[in-house]
Structure formats: C-alpha cells, structure tokens
Scaffold this motif. Structure first.
Motif, short mmCIF file in Angstrom:
data_model
loop_
_atom_site.label_atom_id
_atom_site.label_comp_id
_atom_site.label_asym_id
_atom_site.label_seq_id
_atom_site.Cartn_x
_atom_site.Cartn_y
_atom_site.Cartn_z
N LEU A 165 10.36 6.27 11.02
CA LEU A 165 10.91 6.83 11.36
C LEU A 165 11.53 7.99 10.50
CD1 LEU A 165 13.36 5.82 14.50
CD2 LEU A 165 10.56 6.74 14.25
N THR A 173 5.20 14.67 13.30
CA THR A 173 6.09 13.75 14.39
C THR A 173 5.79 12.10 14.74
OG1 THR A 173 6.36 15.96 15.40
CG2 THR A 173 7.09 14.29 16.74
N ARG A 180 7.77 7.10 19.33
CA ARG A 180 9.60 6.55 19.48
C ARG A 180 8.86 5.08 19.34
NH1 ARG A 180 12.62 9.35 22.34
NH2 ARG A 180 12.14 10.93 23.04
N GLY A 221 17.19 3.96 14.77
CA GLY A 221 16.59 5.30 15.30
C GLY A 221 15.52 4.96 16.11
N SER A 226 13.80 3.14 20.05
CA SER A 226 14.43 4.10 21.43
C SER A 226 15.06 2.95 21.82
CB SER A 226 13.43 4.88 21.83
OG SER A 226 12.58 5.78 20.81
N ARG A 229 21.51 15.09 15.47
CA ARG A 229 20.50 13.98 14.55
C ARG A 229 19.69 13.21 15.21
NH1 ARG A 229 19.58 15.80 7.91
NH2 ARG A 229 20.35 17.88 8.48
N ARG A 272 18.08 11.06 18.32
CA ARG A 272 16.61 10.82 18.87
C ARG A 272 16.38 11.12 20.45
NH1 ARG A 272 12.00 10.09 16.03
NH2 ARG A 272 10.57 9.07 18.08
N ASP A 273 17.30 9.85 20.49
CA ASP A 273 17.44 10.42 22.18
C ASP A 273 18.24 9.34 22.53
OD1 ASP A 273 17.36 7.29 21.51
OD2 ASP A 273 14.96 6.54 21.40
N GLN A 275 20.43 6.59 21.12
CA GLN A 275 21.36 6.30 20.10
C GLN A 275 22.37 7.58 20.24
OE1 GLN A 275 18.57 8.24 16.87
NE2 GLN A 275 19.10 6.89 15.65
#
Length: 251
Positions: A82, A88, A91, A111, A113, A212, A214-215, A218
């Motif tokens: 990550l 990119t 996940r 990080g 998911s 910052r 990711r989803d 987090q």
C-alpha cells in the motif's frame, strides 16, 4: 494458475485478485470458488515476499492476504503493497482465523480495507471480493467496533499518520467523520444532517482525501483513535448498518 500480463485492462466480470496464503489448500480452494464465479485470480503467493512481487507483476484490484505467514508476514506485506507501489495500489482484504486478532487491527491502520475469517462461506467470499471495487469498506461496523475497542491505544504509532491532518477538517466534516465512525451509511448521513446524498458523498470524499484514507474501514478506526467516537459508547448511536449501505454488506 497463469498470471495475467501487466497492464490496466480489467475484466468486466469482477476484480482481478491475488491470493496470498501459506497453505496451498486454502489458496486452491479460494481460487476455485472465485474462478467459478467468473472472478480472475491472476496470481497466488505462499508468503509475503511472493505477495509483494505478485502485486508488482500483475497489478491486481484486490489481494486476499493471510495475516500470519512465514518470513515476511501479511501485515508487513500489506504495508509494502500500500505504500511502495508506483501505480494505484490494490485493496487488501486480510484473511485470518480469529475475528479479534490484534494483527488485523494493525492491518486496518496500515490501510487494509477489511478482513475475512478463513471459514467464510463461498457466497460471502465472492460477495466480499466483488465489493472490493465499490469504494466501500468490507467490514460491518460491529466488527470494526470490537476490534477498535479492544486494541485502540495499544499500537497508536501506526495510527498517528492516519489522523495527523484531523485539524484541517471543517466542523461539518468532523461531524460526518464522527457519524462514519458510528457506522452510518450515506443515506443515514443524509437523513441525520438534512443533506442530499450527493452532498454527503462530497463530504466523505473530502474527508478521505484530507486524511489520506482509503475507505470507511479506516475512517472508523480514525474516528475512535481521535476520540470522535469513544469505545463503549459516545459519538452517536451505532447500528448494524454495513459500511457501504443500510445493512451488513456480507450479511
């Protein structure tokens, strides 16, 4: 199982997946279940080093990552995947035998998911993998709360970087983050704050960008660790809604 070549092409049928587990039977079983449903398993890995290499080679959408593997474990592999890619990153969905594993919590702060127990049913496995591309978390809020309430404060170093920018949030964004920590869906957020769902999505996107994240998985962790939601209560009513909608996405 053949690995897919590098490139940005994606199958319409579902996300491209790497399976990392030190047990060959687990890799084979999960691979058969996903392939039978039309999901492209592009590589398998028996340890963390292989997982990192497979991700760099195949650029998948999702990694099913065993948390406990010999050599480089799933936690460190997740961190490298990550944070160390020039493209990119995918996940990461953690595989574990225990639903209250402190390493799972550490993976969330790194990080990841979400996570799945290894005894997950085939239907739930497929559902979780297909949810990976939606941008929503892959954990029900009740599961996140149990993890955070048990382990919050025990490994705060990894969390500091996640919420260092909390001061840059507007008052409304802080309220939305608090509600995210309580497990509210976009529709429930819209109802609570008397906003349109489009406006809610804009607030959520700005929160994710500023912190910052990711989803939503987090976001829940950050809401607890910053005190916006308190272990055992506070921060608003917490229901059983899934992180991406009005129900547990895997239930």
């Amino acid at each position: 199982m053949n690995e897919a070549p590098e490139g940005d092409a994606r199958r319409a049928a579902g996300p491209r997946v790497v399976i990392a587990d030190d047990q060959a039977l687990v890799r084979t079983g999960f691979g058969m279940i996903l392939t039978a449903d039309g999901i492209d398993v592009v590589a398998e890995a028996g340890d963390g080093e292989q997982a990192v290499a497979a991700v760099e080679r195949t650029r998948p959408d999702l990694v099913l990552m065993d948390i406990r593997m010999p050599g480089l474990d799933g936690l460190e592999a997740t961190r490298r995947i990550l944070s160390g890619t020039a493209f990119t990153p995918p996940r990461v969905l953690i595989l574990t035998t225990y639903d209250l594993d402190r390493y799972v919590y550490a993976a969330l702060t790194a990080g990841a998911s979400g996570f799945l127990l290894k005894d997950v049913t085939p239907e739930h496995l497929v559902a979780a993998v297909r949810l990976a591309g939606t941008g929503d978390g892959l954990l029900a809020p009740a599961v996140v709360r149990r993890l955070v309430e048990r382990f919050v404060g025990q490994d705060s170093g990894a969390a500091v970087a996640l919420h260092r920018g909390l001061a840059v949030l507007t008052p409304r964004e802080r309220e939305v983050l608090q509600a995210l920590g309580a497990g509210l869906s976009n529709g429930e957020l819209a109802a609570r704050f008397a906003l349109s769902e489009a406006t809610v999505k804009t607030h959520v996107a700005r929160i994710m960008a500023k912190l910052r994240l990711r989803d939503r998985a987090q976001a829940v962790v950050v809401a607890y660790e910053t005190g916006l939601v308190r272990a055992g209560g506070g921060g608003g009513s917490v229901g059983n809604a899934g992180l991406g909608g009005g129900r547990d996405p895997l239930g």
